[in-house]
Scaffold this motif. Structure first.
Motif, short mmCIF file in Angstrom:
data_model
loop_
_atom_site.label_atom_id
_atom_site.label_comp_id
_atom_site.label_asym_id
_atom_site.label_seq_id
_atom_site.Cartn_x
_atom_site.Cartn_y
_atom_site.Cartn_z
N GLN A 1 0.82 -1.21 0.00
CA GLN A 1 0.00 0.00 0.00
C GLN A 1 0.85 1.25 0.00
O GLN A 1 0.53 2.23 -0.68
CB GLN A 1 -0.95 0.01 1.20
N GLU A 2 1.96 1.22 0.70
CA GLU A 2 2.87 2.37 0.70
C GLU A 2 3.44 2.60 -0.71
O GLU A 2 3.56 3.73 -1.16
CB GLU A 2 4.01 2.12 1.69
N ASP A 3 3.77 1.51 -1.41
CA ASP A 3 4.26 1.62 -2.78
C ASP A 3 3.17 2.14 -3.73
O ASP A 3 3.46 2.91 -4.65
CB ASP A 3 4.77 0.27 -3.29
N ILE A 4 1.93 1.74 -3.50
CA ILE A 4 0.83 2.22 -4.33
C ILE A 4 0.64 3.72 -4.15
O ILE A 4 0.45 4.46 -5.12
CB ILE A 4 -0.48 1.45 -4.01
N ASP A 5 0.70 4.19 -2.90
CA ASP A 5 0.58 5.63 -2.64
C ASP A 5 1.72 6.41 -3.28
O ASP A 5 1.52 7.48 -3.85
CB ASP A 5 0.54 5.89 -1.13
N ALA A 6 2.94 5.88 -3.19
CA ALA A 6 4.10 6.54 -3.79
C ALA A 6 3.99 6.55 -5.31
O ALA A 6 4.37 7.53 -5.95
CB ALA A 6 5.38 5.84 -3.33
N ALA A 7 3.47 5.48 -5.92
CA ALA A 7 3.28 5.44 -7.36
C ALA A 7 2.22 6.44 -7.80
O ALA A 7 2.32 7.04 -8.87
CB ALA A 7 2.91 4.03 -7.81
N PRO B 1 17.96 18.81 -7.16
CA PRO B 1 18.54 17.46 -7.16
C PRO B 1 19.21 17.07 -5.85
O PRO B 1 19.25 15.89 -5.50
CB PRO B 1 19.56 17.49 -8.30
N LYS B 2 19.72 18.03 -5.12
CA LYS B 2 20.40 17.73 -3.86
C LYS B 2 19.44 17.25 -2.77
O LYS B 2 19.85 16.60 -1.82
CB LYS B 2 21.18 18.94 -3.38
N ASN B 3 18.15 17.57 -2.92
CA ASN B 3 17.15 17.16 -1.94
C ASN B 3 16.46 15.84 -2.28
O ASN B 3 15.60 15.39 -1.54
CB ASN B 3 16.09 18.26 -1.78
N ILE B 4 16.82 15.24 -3.40
CA ILE B 4 16.24 13.96 -3.80
C ILE B 4 17.08 12.84 -3.18
O ILE B 4 18.29 12.78 -3.37
CB ILE B 4 16.20 13.81 -5.34
N THR B 5 16.41 11.97 -2.42
CA THR B 5 17.10 10.84 -1.79
C THR B 5 16.34 9.56 -2.13
O THR B 5 15.18 9.60 -2.53
CB THR B 5 17.16 10.99 -0.26
N GLY B 6 16.99 8.44 -1.95
CA GLY B 6 16.35 7.16 -2.19
C GLY B 6 17.31 6.15 -2.76
O GLY B 6 18.53 6.27 -2.60
N LYS B 7 16.76 5.15 -3.44
CA LYS B 7 17.61 4.13 -4.05
C LYS B 7 16.96 3.59 -5.31
O LYS B 7 15.75 3.63 -5.49
CB LYS B 7 17.92 3.01 -3.07
N GLU C 1 12.46 10.07 -2.52
CA GLU C 1 11.73 10.98 -1.65
C GLU C 1 12.21 12.40 -1.91
O GLU C 1 13.41 12.64 -2.10
CB GLU C 1 11.98 10.59 -0.19
N TYR C 2 11.28 13.32 -1.91
CA TYR C 2 11.61 14.74 -2.08
C TYR C 2 10.77 15.54 -1.11
O TYR C 2 9.54 15.51 -1.17
CB TYR C 2 11.36 15.19 -3.52
N GLU C 3 11.45 16.22 -0.20
CA GLU C 3 10.80 17.06 0.81
C GLU C 3 9.69 16.32 1.57
O GLU C 3 8.58 16.81 1.73
CB GLU C 3 10.27 18.35 0.17
N GLY C 4 9.98 15.10 2.00
CA GLY C 4 9.07 14.32 2.81
C GLY C 4 8.00 13.57 2.05
O GLY C 4 7.23 12.82 2.65
N LYS C 5 7.92 13.73 0.77
CA LYS C 5 6.91 13.04 -0.04
C LYS C 5 7.59 11.92 -0.81
O LYS C 5 8.61 12.12 -1.46
CB LYS C 5 6.25 14.02 -1.01
N LYS C 6 7.01 10.72 -0.72
CA LYS C 6 7.61 9.54 -1.34
C LYS C 6 7.06 9.32 -2.75
O LYS C 6 5.88 9.56 -3.01
CB LYS C 6 7.35 8.30 -0.48
N TYR C 7 7.95 8.83 -3.61
CA TYR C 7 7.60 8.54 -5.00
C TYR C 7 8.12 7.15 -5.35
O TYR C 7 9.11 6.69 -4.79
CB TYR C 7 8.22 9.57 -5.94
N HIS C 8 7.44 6.52 -6.30
CA HIS C 8 7.80 5.16 -6.71
C HIS C 8 7.68 5.05 -8.22
O HIS C 8 6.62 5.29 -8.79
CB HIS C 8 6.86 4.15 -6.03
#
Length: 148
Positions: A50-56, A85-91, A134-141
């Protein structure tokens, strides 16, 4: 010596059962036929669905989503240029369906809006690319299957 039809039927069934048992034992014990699971911790991944669905959904709502393109240097992931770009984190996780030993992760550390996956890390064939960022606390997938 003459074999009647009943004896022939029993011999035929015994041979068939022997063949099937040989086939089952060979397939279950030979290491050549061993296949990996898609994921070792698939129950844990199911709980995170569900977390991945929200991020997508967040990814789909972007005006310019992540775009992946193949180049001579490798595979380039282009993040939205409106984001810092410096605020984008993840893998980035690259999954090779044909072999678990080829799977690898790349942490996202950007100075520009592009991330290059080097050509020497990608063998020809099918890859599934999953980008959790993630960018500024919002997750993306972002997820895509490619043929490299």
């Amino acid at each position: 010596m003459r074999i009647n039809w009943g004896t022939g039927l029993v011999i035929g069934m015994a041979l068939f059962i022997s063949f099937i048992m040989f086939f089952i034992i060979t397939m279950s014990t030979d290491k050549k036929y061993s296949y990996d699971l898609v994921a070792e911790d698939y129950y844990k991944k199911e709980l995170q669905l569900q977390e991945d669905i929200d991020a997508a959904t967040n990814e789909a709502e972007l005006k310019t989503p992540v775009i992946g393109t193949k180049t001579k240097a490798g595979y380039v992931l282009q993040f939205p240029e409106t984001f810092n770009p410096k605020n984008i984190t993840g893998k980035v996780f690259l999954y090779r369906p044909s072999g678990k030993q080829l799977d690898f992760d790349i942490p996202i550390e950007l100075s520009t809006s592009n991330l290059l996956i080097p050509d020497n890390r990608l063998l020809d064939g099918r890859w599934n690319i999953t980008v959790n960022w993630e960018y500024e606390g919002k997750k993306y997938h972002f997820q895509k299957a490619i043929i490299y």
